[in-house]
Design a protein around this motif. Structure first.
Motif, PDB file in Angstrom:
ATOM      1  N   HIS A   1       1.697 -11.782  27.147  1.00  0.00           N
ATOM      2  CA  HIS A   1       2.302 -10.516  27.566  1.00  0.00           C
ATOM      3  C   HIS A   1       3.808 -10.497  27.260  1.00  0.00           C
ATOM      4  CE1 HIS A   1       3.762 -12.456  31.328  1.00  0.00           C
ATOM      5  NE2 HIS A   1       2.587 -13.069  31.301  1.00  0.00           N
ATOM      6  N   HIS A   2       4.172 -11.136  26.143  1.00  0.00           N
ATOM      7  CA  HIS A   2       5.553 -11.089  25.679  1.00  0.00           C
ATOM      8  C   HIS A   2       5.598 -10.758  24.189  1.00  0.00           C
ATOM      9  CE1 HIS A   2       6.326 -13.301  29.448  1.00  0.00           C
ATOM     10  NE2 HIS A   2       7.567 -12.877  29.329  1.00  0.00           N
ATOM     11  N   ILE A   3       6.747 -10.282  23.768  1.00  0.00           N
ATOM     12  CA  ILE A   3       6.948  -9.924  22.371  1.00  0.00           C
ATOM     13  C   ILE A   3       8.389 -10.262  21.987  1.00  0.00           C
ATOM     14  CG2 ILE A   3       7.662  -7.556  22.900  1.00  0.00           C
ATOM     15  CD1 ILE A   3       6.125  -6.624  20.438  1.00  0.00           C
ATOM     16  N   ARG A   4       8.581 -10.663  20.729  1.00  0.00           N
ATOM     17  CA  ARG A   4       9.944 -10.920  20.246  1.00  0.00           C
ATOM     18  C   ARG A   4      10.293  -9.925  19.151  1.00  0.00           C
ATOM     19  NH1 ARG A   4      11.718 -15.698  16.231  1.00  0.00           N
ATOM     20  NH2 ARG A   4      10.869 -14.122  14.798  1.00  0.00           N
ATOM     21  N   PHE A   5      11.433  -9.272  19.343  1.00  0.00           N
ATOM     22  CA  PHE A   5      12.018  -8.435  18.305  1.00  0.00           C
ATOM     23  C   PHE A   5      13.199  -9.174  17.687  1.00  0.00           C
ATOM     24  CE2 PHE A   5      10.192  -5.244  21.219  1.00  0.00           C
ATOM     25  CZ  PHE A   5       9.513  -4.424  20.339  1.00  0.00           C
TER      26      PHE A   5
ATOM     27  N   ALA B   1       2.640   2.382  14.170  1.00  0.00           N
ATOM     28  CA  ALA B   1       4.046   2.787  14.213  1.00  0.00           C
ATOM     29  C   ALA B   1       4.859   2.249  13.047  1.00  0.00           C
ATOM     30  CB  ALA B   1       4.680   2.334  15.535  1.00  0.00           C
ATOM     31  N   GLY B   2       4.300   1.275  12.327  1.00  0.00           N
ATOM     32  CA  GLY B   2       5.041   0.710  11.198  1.00  0.00           C
ATOM     33  C   GLY B   2       6.199  -0.162  11.630  1.00  0.00           C
ATOM     34  N   VAL B   3       6.115  -0.744  12.829  1.00  0.00           N
ATOM     35  CA  VAL B   3       7.151  -1.667  13.316  1.00  0.00           C
ATOM     36  C   VAL B   3       6.518  -3.049  13.436  1.00  0.00           C
ATOM     37  CG1 VAL B   3       8.718  -2.246  15.211  1.00  0.00           C
ATOM     38  CG2 VAL B   3       8.374   0.151  14.564  1.00  0.00           C
ATOM     39  N   ALA B   4       7.105  -4.021  12.750  1.00  0.00           N
ATOM     40  CA  ALA B   4       6.588  -5.394  12.762  1.00  0.00           C
ATOM     41  C   ALA B   4       7.401  -6.230  13.734  1.00  0.00           C
ATOM     42  CB  ALA B   4       6.660  -6.007  11.364  1.00  0.00           C
ATOM     43  N   ALA B   5       6.717  -6.854  14.698  1.00  0.00           N
ATOM     44  CA  ALA B   5       7.357  -7.768  15.646  1.00  0.00           C
ATOM     45  C   ALA B   5       6.385  -8.914  15.908  1.00  0.00           C
ATOM     46  CB  ALA B   5       7.724  -7.057  16.942  1.00  0.00           C
ATOM     47  N   THR B   6       6.870  -9.954  16.576  1.00  0.00           N
ATOM     48  CA  THR B   6       6.085 -11.180  16.732  1.00  0.00           C
ATOM     49  C   THR B   6       5.540 -11.314  18.145  1.00  0.00           C
ATOM     50  OG1 THR B   6       7.470 -12.259  15.074  1.00  0.00           O
ATOM     51  CG2 THR B   6       6.130 -13.685  16.461  1.00  0.00           C
ATOM     52  N   PRO B   7       4.229 -11.573  18.284  1.00  0.00           N
ATOM     53  CA  PRO B   7       3.674 -11.767  19.625  1.00  0.00           C
ATOM     54  C   PRO B   7       4.194 -13.041  20.273  1.00  0.00           C
ATOM     55  CG  PRO B   7       2.032 -12.259  17.937  1.00  0.00           C
ATOM     56  CD  PRO B   7       3.211 -11.668  17.222  1.00  0.00           C
ATOM     57  N   GLY B   8       4.330 -12.995  21.586  1.00  0.00           N
ATOM     58  CA  GLY B   8       4.889 -14.119  22.318  1.00  0.00           C
ATOM     59  C   GLY B   8       4.060 -15.384  22.262  1.00  0.00           C
ATOM     60  N   LEU B   9       2.784 -15.283  21.895  1.00  0.00           N
ATOM     61  CA  LEU B   9       1.957 -16.483  21.787  1.00  0.00           C
ATOM     62  C   LEU B   9       2.498 -17.457  20.750  1.00  0.00           C
ATOM     63  CD1 LEU B   9      -1.583 -14.842  21.978  1.00  0.00           C
ATOM     64  CD2 LEU B   9      -0.550 -16.349  23.679  1.00  0.00           C
ATOM     65  N   ASP B  10       3.297 -16.978  19.822  1.00  0.00           N
ATOM     66  CA  ASP B  10       3.924 -17.872  18.849  1.00  0.00           C
ATOM     67  C   ASP B  10       4.846 -18.866  19.547  1.00  0.00           C
ATOM     68  OD1 ASP B  10       3.817 -18.474  16.167  1.00  0.00           O
ATOM     69  OD2 ASP B  10       5.368 -17.074  15.557  1.00  0.00           O
ATOM     70  N   PHE B  11       5.455 -18.434  20.638  1.00  0.00           N
ATOM     71  CA  PHE B  11       6.493 -19.209  21.305  1.00  0.00           C
ATOM     72  C   PHE B  11       6.028 -19.836  22.626  1.00  0.00           C
ATOM     73  CE2 PHE B  11       7.978 -15.321  19.238  1.00  0.00           C
ATOM     74  CZ  PHE B  11       8.650 -15.875  18.168  1.00  0.00           C
TER      75      PHE B  11
ATOM     76  N   ARG C   1       0.823  -1.212   0.000  1.00  0.00           N
ATOM     77  CA  ARG C   1       0.000   0.000   0.000  1.00  0.00           C
ATOM     78  C   ARG C   1       0.856   1.262   0.000  1.00  0.00           C
ATOM     79  NH1 ARG C   1      -2.723  -2.957   4.131  1.00  0.00           N
ATOM     80  NH2 ARG C   1      -1.895  -1.540   5.727  1.00  0.00           N
ATOM     81  N   GLY C   2       2.168   1.088  -0.023  1.00  0.00           N
ATOM     82  CA  GLY C   2       3.073   2.223  -0.040  1.00  0.00           C
ATOM     83  C   GLY C   2       3.430   2.761   1.320  1.00  0.00           C
ATOM     84  N   GLU C   3       3.148   1.998   2.381  1.00  0.00           N
ATOM     85  CA  GLU C   3       3.442   2.431   3.747  1.00  0.00           C
ATOM     86  C   GLU C   3       4.696   1.723   4.246  1.00  0.00           C
ATOM     87  OE1 GLU C   3      -0.155   2.268   6.242  1.00  0.00           O
ATOM     88  OE2 GLU C   3      -1.248   1.877   4.377  1.00  0.00           O
ATOM     89  N   GLY C   4       5.558   2.445   4.919  1.00  0.00           N
ATOM     90  CA  GLY C   4       6.835   1.902   5.361  1.00  0.00           C
ATOM     91  C   GLY C   4       6.704   0.950   6.537  1.00  0.00           C
ATOM     92  N   VAL C   5       7.630  -0.005   6.595  1.00  0.00           N
ATOM     93  CA  VAL C   5       7.673  -0.982   7.688  1.00  0.00           C
ATOM     94  C   VAL C   5       9.120  -1.211   8.091  1.00  0.00           C
ATOM     95  CG1 VAL C   5       7.210  -3.373   8.375  1.00  0.00           C
ATOM     96  CG2 VAL C   5       5.587  -2.178   6.889  1.00  0.00           C
ATOM     97  N   VAL C   6       9.355  -1.263   9.383  1.00  0.00           N
ATOM     98  CA  VAL C   6      10.633  -1.759   9.899  1.00  0.00           C
ATOM     99  C   VAL C   6      10.396  -3.209  10.299  1.00  0.00           C
ATOM    100  CG1 VAL C   6      12.464  -1.507  11.596  1.00  0.00           C
ATOM    101  CG2 VAL C   6      11.281   0.528  10.727  1.00  0.00           C
ATOM    102  N   HIS C   7      11.079  -4.119   9.623  1.00  0.00           N
ATOM    103  CA  HIS C   7      10.845  -5.551   9.826  1.00  0.00           C
ATOM    104  C   HIS C   7      11.686  -6.069  10.999  1.00  0.00           C
ATOM    105  CE1 HIS C   7       8.365  -6.477   6.310  1.00  0.00           C
ATOM    106  NE2 HIS C   7       9.053  -5.516   5.688  1.00  0.00           N
ATOM    107  N   MET C   8      10.985  -6.479  12.069  1.00  0.00           N
ATOM    108  CA  MET C   8      11.634  -7.100  13.212  1.00  0.00           C
ATOM    109  C   MET C   8      10.865  -8.356  13.619  1.00  0.00           C
ATOM    110  SD  MET C   8      12.639  -3.692  15.422  1.00  0.00           S
ATOM    111  CE  MET C   8      14.080  -4.418  16.196  1.00  0.00           C
TER     112      MET C   8
END
Length: 387
Positions: A362-366, A345-355, A32-39
């Motif tokens: 209540h966790h997040i992985r960068f 914010a355009g920052v992509a990170a993974t929710p802790g439920l994956d792990f 869509r033309g919107e920026g993302v920081v991939h983490m």
């Protein structure tokens, strides 16, 4: 007219890989033309080393890209064996080396070779989500070993005995450095784990895919403590070759022929072009070390900035390129938090439920496998979003 197909019970048992779902959502945002920081995904932003690409180009120019033996190119198997002697002082026969289509194929081969349907396999939690997915798809049972703060969030012999007593296991799988945290199992503790598993009669599978990526702490291979351990590794992370899909296993001699038969039937062989390229990877340490130094700078930046933004109780970031943090100050719904963080914010990170399906809310992985500029941009965006 034939009836609509019904998804099998095994397929239904496999949970979605949330990091990949986040990556898809981030990709849609970019389209869509919107920026993302991939983490969100554990993927180096650096390209494969120059010699790796040159080797592949030379092989491609030759014109013929054939099958290889199911166990892999003999030259590559020999070079991997030599790597264990040079890096760890461990003698490994090339005949025990199996080249695989990424580490993922290694897990499938290992589980099929070692366990009957219904077997219960101990896996750390939080841990790499595909372990559970592959095990369930093969009608095996992942048994969580819930990691504890007092153990530096690393598995211990005491934890193994405790879980085995309550839920008898058929095998044990560990990872060091770990995903999602980067935590390293200290060499002495790894040796104790190997000895305990052996005393309990449990096959020991060691995922060492992040070896080479550590920050001032020693890493050991399970083969230093147990010649009968089954080790899985890959060129994906350390050598920046994720999409090349080439990894390896070191297996006990008694398993080689059975694993060879499985590989012949499941995928014939790992890609020839990738194997030729991987052979060149071992001679690219200067480039790889420079990339690792970039990860170290990213790590320092995040460890300095994130606690003040409410990302606390961070697991020890000894290696790999991940930071696993508690976000209870912000939410107990990590999935919704990650969606908002991407959308606003355009920052992509993974929710802790994956792990960790139980505590990961209540966790997040960068992932800090990107460039230094990308990590700095992520911190700037998060500061503006959270304050």
């Amino acid at each position: 007219m034939s009836p609509d197909p019904v998804l099998s019970r095994r397929a239904q048992a496999v949970a979605p890989f949330l990091a990949m779902d986040v990556m898809a959502a981030a990709g849609a945002r970019e389209r869509r033309g919107e920026g993302v920081v991939h983490m969100e995904v554990g993927q180096p932003s650096a390209p494969a080393p120059r010699a790796v690409i040159a080797a592949a180009q030379a092989a491609l120019a030759d014109g013929r890209i054939p099958y290889t033996e199911a166990l892999g190119l003999p030259a590559l198997r020999a070079r991997i064996a030599r790597h264990y002697a040079e890096t760890y002082g461990v003698a490994v026969s090339p005949e025990r080396v199996v080249v695989t289509t990424g580490s993922s194929a290694g897990f499938v081969l290992a589980f099929l070779a070692l366990f009957e349907a219904g077997a219960r396999i101990g896996v750390p939690r939080p841990g790499y989500p595909a372990y559970d997915g592959i095990l369930r798809a093969l009608d095996l049972i992942p048994q969580p070993l819930t990691l504890r703060r007092e153990d530096r969030y690393a598995p211990t012999s005491a934890l193994l005995r405790e879980v085995h007593a309550a839920h008898p296991l058929s095998g044990l799988l560990v990872m060091s450095p770990a995903n999602p945290s980067g935590t390293v199992i200290e060499p002495a503790r790894l040796g104790e784990l190997c000895a305990t598993a052996r005393s309990l009669g449990l096959p020991f599978i060691s995922d060492e895919i992040y070896h080479g990526l550590s920050y001032g702490v020693p890493t050991a291979t399970a083969l230093q403590f147990d010649a009968g351990a089954l080790v899985i590794n890959s060129f994906s992370k350390f050598y920046c070759m994720t999409g090349w899909r080439v990894g390896w296993m070191v297996v006990p001699e008694a398993l080689v022929r059975g694993i060879e038969r499985l590989a012949q039937n499941l995928y014939i062989s790992a890609p020839y072009l990738s194997q030729v390229a991987a052979l060149a990877a071992f001679d690219t340490l200067d480039e790889i070390v420079a990339i690792r130094e970039g990860y170290a700078r990213n790590r320092a930046l995040l460890l300095d900035a994130l606690p003040s933004l409410g990302f606390t109780d961070i697991h020890p970031v000894d290696g790999a390129f991940y930071l696993y943090a508690d976000i209870a100050r912000h939410t107990d719904d990590a999935s919704a938090f990650c969606r908002r963080m991407l959308d606003e914010a355009g920052v992509a990170a993974t929710p802790g439920l994956d792990f960790d399906p139980e505590q990961g809310g209540h966790h997040i992985r960068f992932s800090f496998a990107g460039s230094n500029a990308e990590c700095a941009e992520a911190v700037t965006r998060l500061k503006g979003w959270l304050r």
